[in-house]
Scaffold this motif. Sequence first.
Motif, mmCIF file in Angstrom:
data_model
loop_
_atom_site.group_PDB
_atom_site.id
_atom_site.type_symbol
_atom_site.label_atom_id
_atom_site.label_comp_id
_atom_site.label_asym_id
_atom_site.label_seq_id
_atom_site.Cartn_x
_atom_site.Cartn_y
_atom_site.Cartn_z
ATOM 1 N N ASP A 5 1.914 5.468 -4.339
ATOM 2 C CA ASP A 5 2.049 4.940 -3.143
ATOM 3 C C ASP A 5 1.662 4.317 -2.614
ATOM 4 O O ASP A 5 1.907 3.268 -1.452
ATOM 5 C CB ASP A 5 3.068 6.288 -2.384
ATOM 6 C CG ASP A 5 2.077 7.775 -1.953
ATOM 7 O OD1 ASP A 5 1.113 7.475 -1.933
ATOM 8 O OD2 ASP A 5 2.513 8.251 -1.551
ATOM 9 N N ARG A 6 0.705 4.663 -1.809
ATOM 10 C CA ARG A 6 -0.386 4.470 -0.700
ATOM 11 C C ARG A 6 -1.046 2.900 -0.795
ATOM 12 O O ARG A 6 -1.183 1.475 -0.312
ATOM 13 C CB ARG A 6 -1.516 5.232 -0.256
ATOM 14 C CG ARG A 6 -0.552 6.623 0.523
ATOM 15 C CD ARG A 6 -2.208 7.280 1.231
ATOM 16 N NE ARG A 6 -1.421 8.497 2.543
ATOM 17 C CZ ARG A 6 -1.950 9.075 2.936
ATOM 18 N NH1 ARG A 6 -3.029 8.458 2.832
ATOM 19 N NH2 ARG A 6 -1.248 10.318 3.117
ATOM 20 N N GLN A 12 1.322 0.541 -1.229
ATOM 21 C CA GLN A 12 1.903 -0.401 0.241
ATOM 22 C C GLN A 12 0.693 -1.077 0.645
ATOM 23 O O GLN A 12 1.473 -2.169 1.614
ATOM 24 C CB GLN A 12 2.204 1.042 1.187
ATOM 25 C CG GLN A 12 3.252 1.825 1.532
ATOM 26 C CD GLN A 12 3.098 3.462 2.131
ATOM 27 O OE1 GLN A 12 2.247 3.202 2.344
ATOM 28 N NE2 GLN A 12 4.374 3.611 1.909
ATOM 29 N N ARG A 21 7.301 -2.591 -2.116
ATOM 30 C CA ARG A 21 6.444 -1.985 -1.631
ATOM 31 C C ARG A 21 6.610 -1.050 -0.558
ATOM 32 O O ARG A 21 5.435 -0.315 0.038
ATOM 33 C CB ARG A 21 5.773 -3.632 -1.080
ATOM 34 C CG ARG A 21 4.546 -3.893 0.244
ATOM 35 C CD ARG A 21 4.155 -4.424 -0.161
ATOM 36 N NE ARG A 21 2.927 -4.956 1.166
ATOM 37 C CZ ARG A 21 2.309 -5.916 1.038
ATOM 38 N NH1 ARG A 21 1.857 -6.996 0.966
ATOM 39 N NH2 ARG A 21 0.355 -5.293 1.921
ATOM 40 N N ASP A 22 7.190 -1.301 1.035
ATOM 41 C CA ASP A 22 7.441 -0.662 1.777
ATOM 42 C C ASP A 22 7.542 1.123 1.377
ATOM 43 O O ASP A 22 7.278 1.890 2.029
ATOM 44 C CB ASP A 22 8.244 -0.603 2.392
ATOM 45 C CG ASP A 22 8.058 -2.537 3.445
ATOM 46 O OD1 ASP A 22 6.967 -2.702 3.001
ATOM 47 O OD2 ASP A 22 8.894 -3.302 3.844
ATOM 48 N N GLY A 62 6.298 2.128 -1.153
ATOM 49 C CA GLY A 62 4.664 2.732 -2.073
ATOM 50 C C GLY A 62 5.121 2.454 -3.497
ATOM 51 O O GLY A 62 4.945 3.439 -4.246
#
Length: 325
Positions: free
Chosen positions: A221-222, A225, A233-234, A236
């Motif tokens: 997830d990171r 991002q 994207r935001d 994750g």
Amino acid sequence: MRSFAAILLAVCGMALWPFCGSAAAEEAQVVDGIAAVVNGDVITYSQVRALSAPREKLLRQQVTGEELNKKLIELREMALKDLIDRRLVIQAFKKESYQIPDHIVDERMHQIIRESFGGDRNTFIKTLEAQNYTLGEFKEKETERIMVQAMRSHNIKMNSIISPPKVEEYYKKHRAEFTSKEQIKLRMIMISGQKDTANAPAQKALAEEVLGKLAGGAEFDRTAQVYSEDSTRDNGGDWGWIERNTLAAPLEKFAFNMPVGRISNIIDYAGNYYILKVEDKHGGTTKSLAEMRSDIEKRLLEEEAHGIQERWIAGLRAKAYIKTF
């Protein structure tokens, strides 16, 4: 006079007669006339409108204009057909000299007052008055409804056992109904390879670098991002739970065949680079014939009963004098 008491004991557990204030209100505005004659019995336009009124009210909230007019005509034609069939059934009941015991009708009235009016007879009477019904008229309508239910039950003479081959055939034809929808919980990283054609090799290299980070233990997830160019994207790269036919076919093929927790290799599709991770999955399983046998038998019995009733009603129609206006 023959009694239908045995059948009625079962019938009286069925749904109560519905109250409809809008039906009475609309009926008062209609210029009445003869809609049909059934072996000498008259069905009026107001009876048709009263039966169709609840569905008409709902229909007026859904459509307008010419479509509304067309559907109203269809709805009233269906209501008239239903009233004709009811009248035929009642006539058949009376022809056979059957009788509804008074205590059956009284129990139905008590049931309506108990379940629809909390046992308050005065409220029940006031509701009838507000809808322009007398107690006698309501009781007559309820008696006729019991007649129809009883005759329909009486004329269903059928085998209560469905053969195993018939159950198996139904199961095979309707297998999809017994299969739960397959879903996966997906995360995705998308790196565009079309932002700058001259820079395409660098984008591919970036995708390989991202895959390397994930293989080294980076959180998906990171990483999404930071690097993903997908609309999620935001979040994750979280697509949530999705079903088949949500993704493009090449991506779906990979996603739905991946084990839970596995991260895909780089997928080159439509000039972009994708990395997928399936976090969970469920569904896609089919209940066995053994699990569904009793339900299928019930469905087949209901279909058989419906067919018998329709054939019986068709026979009544064929012998009747019916004139519609």
